[in-house]
Design a protein around this motif. Sequence first.
Motif: not given
Lengths: 49, 315
Positions: A1-3, A40-44, B195, B198, B234, B236, B238, B240-241, B247, B251
Motif C-alpha cells: 500500500m505504498g510503504i 503519506n499517512f499524515v492528514k493535512h 501509493w 491507490f 476520521g 471525512t 479526506d 487519508i481517512d 485498507f 484486512y
Amino acid sequence: MGIEPGRLHFSWVSSAEATKFIEVVNEVTEAVRALGPHDNFVKHMPKVA
Amino acid sequence: MVGYTDKIREISERLLKEGTVDMVIGFRQGSMPMMNEPCFAKRPEDVEKLTWDSNCGINLANYLTDRKEKIGVIAKGCDSRNIVTHIIENKIKRDQLVIIGVPCKGMIDRRKITSMFETEILSVAEEDGKVIVKTGDAEKILEKEEVLQKNCAVCIHRNPVIYDELAADLVEEQKDIDRYADIREIEAMSPEDKWNYFDDLLSACVRCYACRNACPLCYCPTCFVDESQPQWVGKTTDPIDTKTFHFLRAYHCAGRCTDCGACERACPVGINMRTLTKKLEKDCFEYYGWEAGLTLDARPPLDAYKPDDPEDFIK
Ligand code: SF4
Ligand code: SF4
C-alpha cells in the motif's frame, strides 16, 4: 500500500532476551532513520481562510 | 434460466408448505433492469416472486447474520462459501438452514453493459449464453462471456460447496484461469507508484459504506469507522481517512473474503475496491494454501496456529 520495504519490521523477542531487544531496537531505528520520514499517512487539515 | 427459476420456486414452495423453513431468501426482479433485489418469501404464495437470472450478484449470506428462524437460502458458489464462513464464525447454525444451491455461470456486469449504450436500457433478457439488451431505439445481442462481472470471469468455484437441494445440475468449473494477473501488476509497482495507484483508485469514494453493507463479512454491531469513542478513523472524505477505511476493511476480510464481488457491485461510483481484498486472498492462498469457505472442518489461517506457518518475515 505504498510503504517502503525496510520500514516495517517483525521480530520475536522473549522477555529474557534483553540483548536481542537492544539489537533489534537499534537496527530498526537505524533502518527507519535511513529511509527518512514517511508522510503519506499524515492528514493535512483543510486550510480555513 | 427459466428452468432455474421454476425449480427454485418448486423447492421453495415445498419447503414453506411442509413447514421445514419459516422463510426462503432469494431474489426477485428489481424495479430497473439488471437490478435484482433480495426477496424474503414467507408464505407459499410468495414464491411466485422468486426469480433467477444473471443479475443475482448480491450475496445473500449477508441476510443470515444472527437470524433465529429456519431459513431456506438460495446460494451460488460464492454465497455458499460465505454461508460456510458464517457458520464457522457462529453467525448462523447449519441446522437452521436449508441451502438451495444454484450452480452458477456468472453474473453480468451492469456497469459494463450500461456503458455500451448511449440511452437508457429498458430491458435485458438472456438466452443460450447471449444477453439481449433493448433501449428505446436499439437492440443489441451481446455474448454473456464478454460482459461477465470481473470476479465471475475468474471464478473457480461456480458450484455451491454445501447444499441440501440443487436448483440445476452442477456446472463445469473454469480451469486454467489466471486469477491474479491484475494483482501481480500492482505488486510489481514501486512503493510510490502503489501509493499513487491507490490514491487514484479511491479518490472518488464518497464514504457511503455501501460496499461494507453489501459484504456478508462486515457484520460487526459497530464498525470501526462508526465508532466514536475512541474514534479510530476520521469520518471525512479526506484522502487519508478514505484510504484508512479501505485498507483496514480489507484486512478485516483477510482469509474470509470469497471474492463474491458484492462490494464492488454495490458501489455507486464504480470503485474497484476488490483489488484490496483480492491481494489478501492471493496471499492467503500462497502462504497458507487457503481459500475461504470451502469446508466446515478447518479453521481459517488467521485464527489458527500451525508450527509450519510461514515466518520468514520475522527476524
Ligand atoms: S469483501 Fe467484497 S468480495 Fe469479499 S466477501 Fe465481502 S463483498 Fe464479497
Ligand atoms: S461503496 Fe464505493 S463510494 Fe461507497 S464507501 Fe464503498 S468504495 Fe466508497
